[in-house]
Design a protein around this motif. Structure first.
Motif, mmCIF file in Angstrom:
data_model
loop_
_atom_site.group_PDB
_atom_site.id
_atom_site.type_symbol
_atom_site.label_atom_id
_atom_site.label_comp_id
_atom_site.label_asym_id
_atom_site.label_seq_id
_atom_site.Cartn_x
_atom_site.Cartn_y
_atom_site.Cartn_z
ATOM 1 N N GLU A 215 0.848 -1.189 0.000
ATOM 2 C CA GLU A 215 0.000 0.000 0.000
ATOM 3 C C GLU A 215 0.885 1.241 0.000
ATOM 4 N N PHE A 216 0.501 2.221 -0.811
ATOM 5 C CA PHE A 216 1.204 3.504 -0.825
ATOM 6 C C PHE A 216 0.186 4.601 -1.113
ATOM 7 N N ASN A 217 0.228 5.658 -0.319
ATOM 8 C CA ASN A 217 -0.727 6.768 -0.467
ATOM 9 C C ASN A 217 -2.181 6.272 -0.432
ATOM 10 N N ASN A 218 -2.451 5.341 0.493
ATOM 11 C CA ASN A 218 -3.802 4.784 0.679
ATOM 12 C C ASN A 218 -4.310 4.019 -0.538
ATOM 13 N N SER A 219 -3.407 3.580 -1.403
ATOM 14 C CA SER A 219 -3.789 2.793 -2.575
ATOM 15 C C SER A 219 -3.081 1.441 -2.523
ATOM 16 N N GLU A 220 -3.842 0.363 -2.680
ATOM 17 C CA GLU A 220 -3.269 -0.980 -2.704
ATOM 18 C C GLU A 220 -2.768 -1.323 -4.099
ATOM 19 N N PHE A 221 -1.710 -2.112 -4.149
ATOM 20 C CA PHE A 221 -1.249 -2.685 -5.415
ATOM 21 C C PHE A 221 -0.575 -4.011 -5.116
ATOM 22 N N GLN A 222 -0.455 -4.830 -6.149
ATOM 23 C CA GLN A 222 0.017 -6.199 -5.936
ATOM 24 C C GLN A 222 0.930 -6.627 -7.081
ATOM 25 N N PHE A 223 1.935 -7.419 -6.740
ATOM 26 C CA PHE A 223 2.780 -8.070 -7.737
ATOM 27 C C PHE A 223 2.650 -9.577 -7.543
ATOM 28 N N ASP A 224 2.345 -10.295 -8.605
ATOM 29 C CA ASP A 224 2.258 -11.749 -8.503
ATOM 30 C C ASP A 224 3.628 -12.340 -8.183
ATOM 31 N N THR A 225 4.660 -11.807 -8.828
ATOM 32 C CA THR A 225 6.033 -12.217 -8.542
ATOM 33 C C THR A 225 6.929 -10.993 -8.613
ATOM 34 N N LEU A 226 7.820 -10.855 -7.646
ATOM 35 C CA LEU A 226 8.788 -9.762 -7.640
ATOM 36 C C LEU A 226 10.184 -10.371 -7.495
ATOM 37 N N ILE B 39 14.148 -9.610 -7.119
ATOM 38 C CA ILE B 39 15.156 -8.615 -6.778
ATOM 39 C C ILE B 39 16.514 -9.132 -7.230
ATOM 40 N N ALA B 40 17.101 -8.455 -8.226
ATOM 41 C CA ALA B 40 18.433 -8.793 -8.712
ATOM 42 C C ALA B 40 19.414 -7.735 -8.207
ATOM 43 N N GLN B 41 20.669 -7.878 -8.590
ATOM 44 C CA GLN B 41 21.706 -6.982 -8.075
ATOM 45 C C GLN B 41 21.435 -5.525 -8.438
ATOM 46 N N GLU B 42 21.088 -5.269 -9.699
ATOM 47 C CA GLU B 42 20.947 -3.897 -10.162
ATOM 48 C C GLU B 42 19.496 -3.484 -10.413
ATOM 49 N N THR B 43 18.613 -4.449 -10.650
ATOM 50 C CA THR B 43 17.260 -4.142 -11.109
ATOM 51 C C THR B 43 16.225 -4.950 -10.339
ATOM 52 N N ILE B 44 15.034 -4.386 -10.198
ATOM 53 C CA ILE B 44 13.906 -5.092 -9.589
ATOM 54 C C ILE B 44 12.904 -5.403 -10.700
ATOM 55 N N TYR B 45 12.470 -6.670 -10.774
ATOM 56 C CA TYR B 45 11.599 -7.117 -11.864
ATOM 57 C C TYR B 45 10.245 -7.564 -11.307
ATOM 58 N N PRO B 46 9.196 -6.754 -11.432
ATOM 59 C CA PRO B 46 7.845 -7.212 -11.080
ATOM 60 C C PRO B 46 7.181 -7.908 -12.268
ATOM 61 N N PHE B 47 6.409 -8.961 -11.975
ATOM 62 C CA PHE B 47 5.707 -9.715 -13.012
ATOM 63 C C PHE B 47 4.215 -9.763 -12.695
ATOM 64 N N GLU B 48 3.417 -9.381 -13.664
ATOM 65 C CA GLU B 48 1.963 -9.532 -13.607
ATOM 66 C C GLU B 48 1.636 -10.800 -14.390
ATOM 67 N N ILE B 49 1.200 -11.853 -13.683
ATOM 68 C CA ILE B 49 0.985 -13.163 -14.310
ATOM 69 C C ILE B 49 -0.468 -13.296 -14.746
ATOM 70 N N LYS B 50 -0.667 -13.729 -15.995
ATOM 71 C CA LYS B 50 -2.013 -13.937 -16.519
ATOM 72 C C LYS B 50 -2.136 -15.351 -17.093
#
Length: 296
Positions: free
Chosen positions: A59-70, A72-83
């Motif tokens: 939650e951020f600024n009273n808004s919910e959000f979700q990542f199916d898979t996140l 975390i690599a050394q330099e980059t963060i990879y969120p995945f929305e799975i369908k």
């Protein structure tokens, strides 16, 4: 793991007749969960140095959000929305449509964009400046999307193997800062969304019995030790089935006291209340005595 919303709907779908819209929503949750498990089976095989967080709700600024898979690599963060969409779809004027019914479906690219728009300032607030590179990932092998923008962050079923190979080749060596980020995100996880869609229900209207964990039909007891599902032939011990049913009862009715009588009535197929009492005594803390006894 399944969300509480999915577990409640799964139970209610077996124990009562859901309204058509509720049933449709329940089936969509089941299908989505199956898709997430498919993707998890792939990421579990990765040997690279990653932190992988599944089903992260923030939650951020009273808004919910979700990542199916996140990831975390050394330099980059990879969120995945799975369908787990099945069949033929097409993209037109910024929208997704079913080719068969022409019905518009929720645009997963918009979902990903919204989640990133909340996640990036949250990371900034945490002092994290790593780039975020997200993807909408379709995992069903019989899914086809026509007219999609060529540069859209979409992974198709035929590209899943290539995706895993690319992830394996990313230079990644994690340190204490990555671990601290992963722990912090997990500590911020919302166990249940404010926007769950579970219909109203009452104890009296629900069919009683022990539900099969495989096909979600009702099971039958054979003596005091074995339960069998006549539909899929799954077998388990009475102890295991009763304990699952107690968890289900607590999930659906968190304010209801767990007693020998209430569990005996809820399970339905166990003839002896003494069997129920033994299982509860062995697995829960007994509070009170005799007719006033309940379990936690």
């Amino acid at each position: 793991m399944e969300s509480k919303e999915l577990l409640r709907l799964r139970s209610l779908n077996t124990r009562m007749i859901l309204a058509p819209n509720d049933k449709k929503y329940y089936f969509s949750l089941e299908k989505g969960f199956e898709g997430e498990k498919k993707f998890d089976q792939l990421t579990q095989k990765l040997q690279n140095d990653f932190f992988i967080i599944n089903d992260l709700r923030l939650e951020f600024n009273n808004s919910e959000f979700q990542f199916d898979t996140l990831i975390i690599a050394q330099e980059t963060i990879y969120p995945f929305e799975i369908k787990n969409h099945e069949g033929d779809y097409y993209y037109e004027s910024g929208n997704f449509y079913s080719l068969l019914t022409k019905d518009e479906v929720k645009n997963p690219l918009d979902q990903l964009k919204r989640s990133k728009s909340l996640f990036c300032p949250l990371l900034k607030k945490m002092g994290i400046t790593a780039p975020v590179e997200g993807f909408v990932t379709f995992v069903n092998p019989v899914f086809t999307l026509y007219q999609a923008p060529i540069n859209a962050p979409i992974i198709y079923p035929t590209q899943l193997k290539s995706l895993m190979n690319k992830l394996e080749q990313i230079p990644s060596k994690l340190n204490i800062h990555h671990k601290r980020l992963a722990d912090q995100l997990i500590s911020m996880h919302l166990n249940e969304s404010r926007y769950t869609r579970v219909p109203s229900y009452m104890y009296e209207q629900l069919k009683k019995g022990i539900i099969c964990p495989i096909c979600f039909s009702f099971m039958k007891s054979f003596g005091d030790k074995k339960l069998v599902c006549e539909k899929c032939l799954f077998e388990e011990s009475v102890d295991s089935g009763v304990l699952r049913s107690v968890k289900e009862l607590v999930l659906l009715f968190p304010d209801r006291k767990i007693t020998t009588i209430s569990v005996h009535h809820w399970c339905g197929v166990i003839k002896s209340a003494k069997v129920i009492r033994r299982i509860l005594m062995q697995n829960y803390t007994s509070i009170g005595s005799r007719q006033h006894r309940y379990f936690e």
